[in-house]
Design an enzyme around this catalytic site. Structure first.
Site, PDB file in Angstrom:
ATOM      1  N   LEU A  24      19.185  -3.071 -34.010  1.00 32.30           N
ATOM      2  CA  LEU A  24      19.126  -4.314 -33.243  1.00 32.30           C
ATOM      3  C   LEU A  24      20.171  -4.277 -32.131  1.00 32.30           C
ATOM      4  CD1 LEU A  24      18.974  -6.710 -36.310  1.00 32.30           C
ATOM      5  CD2 LEU A  24      17.177  -6.540 -34.588  1.00 32.30           C
ATOM      6  N   THR A  25      19.733  -4.125 -30.897  1.00 32.26           N
ATOM      7  CA  THR A  25      20.662  -4.168 -29.766  1.00 32.26           C
ATOM      8  C   THR A  25      21.255  -5.564 -29.665  1.00 32.26           C
ATOM      9  OG1 THR A  25      19.506  -2.440 -28.544  1.00 32.26           O
ATOM     10  CG2 THR A  25      20.814  -3.990 -27.253  1.00 32.26           C
ATOM     11  N   HIS A 173      16.166   7.954 -31.785  1.00 34.09           N
ATOM     12  CA  HIS A 173      15.279   6.920 -31.242  1.00 34.09           C
ATOM     13  C   HIS A 173      14.226   7.603 -30.362  1.00 34.09           C
ATOM     14  CE1 HIS A 173      13.694   3.255 -29.866  1.00 34.09           C
ATOM     15  NE2 HIS A 173      14.797   2.591 -29.555  1.00 34.09           N
ATOM     16  N   ALA A 175      11.107   6.031 -29.843  1.00 39.01           N
ATOM     17  CA  ALA A 175      10.106   4.965 -29.846  1.00 39.01           C
ATOM     18  C   ALA A 175      10.272   4.040 -28.649  1.00 39.01           C
ATOM     19  CB  ALA A 175      10.238   4.162 -31.150  1.00 39.01           C
ATOM     20  N   TYR A 178      11.116   4.610 -24.612  1.00 38.05           N
ATOM     21  CA  TYR A 178      12.301   5.273 -24.077  1.00 38.05           C
ATOM     22  C   TYR A 178      12.039   6.774 -23.881  1.00 38.05           C
ATOM     23  CZ  TYR A 178      14.354   0.742 -24.918  1.00 38.05           C
ATOM     24  OH  TYR A 178      14.607  -0.615 -24.877  1.00 38.05           O
ATOM     25  N   ARG A 225      12.795   7.525 -35.378  1.00 37.09           N
ATOM     26  CA  ARG A 225      11.995   6.307 -35.201  1.00 37.09           C
ATOM     27  C   ARG A 225      10.883   6.589 -34.201  1.00 37.09           C
ATOM     28  NH1 ARG A 225      12.836  -0.049 -33.387  1.00 37.09           N
ATOM     29  NH2 ARG A 225      12.895  -0.485 -35.606  1.00 37.09           N
ATOM     30  N   GLY A 316      14.319  -6.686 -38.991  1.00 34.50           N
ATOM     31  CA  GLY A 316      15.088  -6.815 -37.766  1.00 34.50           C
ATOM     32  C   GLY A 316      15.682  -8.189 -37.579  1.00 34.50           C
ATOM     33  N   ARG A 317      14.952  -9.076 -36.876  1.00 35.67           N
ATOM     34  CA  ARG A 317      15.511 -10.389 -36.525  1.00 35.67           C
ATOM     35  C   ARG A 317      15.916 -11.200 -37.749  1.00 35.67           C
ATOM     36  NH1 ARG A 317      11.119  -9.736 -33.708  1.00 35.67           N
ATOM     37  NH2 ARG A 317       9.943 -11.372 -34.789  1.00 35.67           N
TER      38      ARG A 317
END
Length: 361
Positions: A24-25, A173, A175, A178, A225, A316-317
């Site tokens: 989570l950025t 990463h 996914a 990117y 990911r 996540g959130r």
């Protein structure tokens, strides 16, 4: 079938439950991309996760285009991560570092004016987050074959720094549109060399990066990911089932410890699927721990485990707003709602001040 609360061994990492914290950025590092003390508190609060996957962390300045996101390319950054990993371990937790290169979504203003890089010269749609507000994405410079060895060295350096900083492993990463995803999908990658054209060629960079990082951390502490979904920041593919099953098979052959999939359904909050789920196909070719992420709650997560395709769930959130998420799911306690306007702000508000349930104190 296992429950979310059953332990699982992911490579060399023993996890007490299957409720993982997704990357989570949060934008709480400095402008120089150095982790700050408040990040120790944030991650330690969430140490009851079976495994924490850190926020996306830049491997180089060239690859980091998000304001106040952390990096792992310098000694200063490495040293500043040590209190974070120590705080997690002191609470009995486990944490791996997610290694990030954003490719064409890096705005030149975050890289000394230099152009961003990608598989092709196709700019991303939309606008980049910068210190001066949102700015249109720019035309990337396609990486040459001669650039690739240096890129692999950047991944090796960041992986070594992650271990030096005390992380229990790393996740690559690959996914969400990117850099590696920009090589994987034919909607962006129009190269004519060994890194473009066929699926075998388009997964080549993923395979080379994974092998390079494995040289440093070992496959038993390595994950990847992928996002086998529809459009991701302008990245899409004409044959996603063949692409992502081929990628997963190659990663299984390397014997990485885990593969995390961000795969929203047709009603996904951020990114919506335009085809049926691919994870059942991936399960057939990937032999180690398979993790699913996107819009999960406790019931959905357990339902996915019950299907028999998935070994663990990344939240996540819900973890963002509920530091005691594991206990809340177990006890059926109502969840805190996250505050979107504080996702990427600096300071403790919406970061370390989410309350735990009284029953979990």
């Amino acid at each position: 079938m296992p429950s979310l609360f059953d332990p699982i061994k992911i490579g060399a990492i023993q996890c007490p439950n299957r409720i993982l914290m997704a990357p989570l950025t949060r934008g709480r590092a400095t402008r120089e991309h150095v982790p700050t003390p408040i990040m120790s508190q944030y991650y330690a609060q969430r140490a009851s996760a079976g495994l924490i996957i850190s926020e996306a962390t830049g491997i180089t300045q060239e690859g980091l285009g998000w304001p106040y996101a952390p990096g792992l390319w310098s000694k200063e950054q490495t040293q500043a991560w040590k209190p974070v990993t120590s705080a997690v371990h002191a609470q009995g937790g486990r944490i791996v570092a997610q290694l990030w290169h954003m490719g064409r979504t890096v705005h030149p203003s975050l890289n000394g004016g230099k152009p961003c890089v990608s598989s092709s010269n196709r700019p991303a749609p939309g606008h980049a987050h910068t210190y001066d507000g949102k700015q249109a994405y720019t035309t990337p410079r396609p990486l040459t074959e001669e650039d690739i060895p240096s890129l692999l060295d950047d991944y090796r350096t960041a992986a070594k720094n992650a271990l030096d900083a005390g992380f229990d492993g790393v996740q690559i990463h690959a996914a969400n549109g990117y850099l590696i995803d920009q090589f994987l999908r034919d909607g962006v990658n129009d190269r004519k060399d060994r890194y473009g054209g066929s699926i075998e060629n388009r997964i080549r960079l993923l395979v080379e990066v994974t092998k390079a990082v494995a040289e440093v951390v070992g496959v038993e502490r390595l994950g990847v990911r992928l996002s086998p979904n529809g459009d991701s920041q302008g990245c899409n593919d004409s044959d996603p089932v063949s692409l992502f099953t081929s990628a997963a098979r190659a990663l299984s052959d390397i014997n990485i410890a885990f593969l995390e999939l961000r795969e929203p359904d047709y009603n996904g909050t951020f990114g919506k699927a335009d085809h049926p789920p691919i994870y059942p196909h991936i399960r057939k070719v990937f032999k180690n721990t398979l993790i699913l992420n996107s819009d999960m709650d406790g019931k959905k997560g357990q339902d996915k485990l019950d299907e028999g395709h998935i070994d663990a769930i990344a939240f996540g959130r819900t973890f963002l707003a509920n530091p005691d998420l594991v206990e809340r799911i177990k006890e059926g306690t109502p969840l805190n709602k996250d505050d979107m306007k504080t996702w990427y702000s600096q300071g403790p508000e919406g970061y370390t001040d989410y309350p735990v349930a009284k029953s979990n104190i």
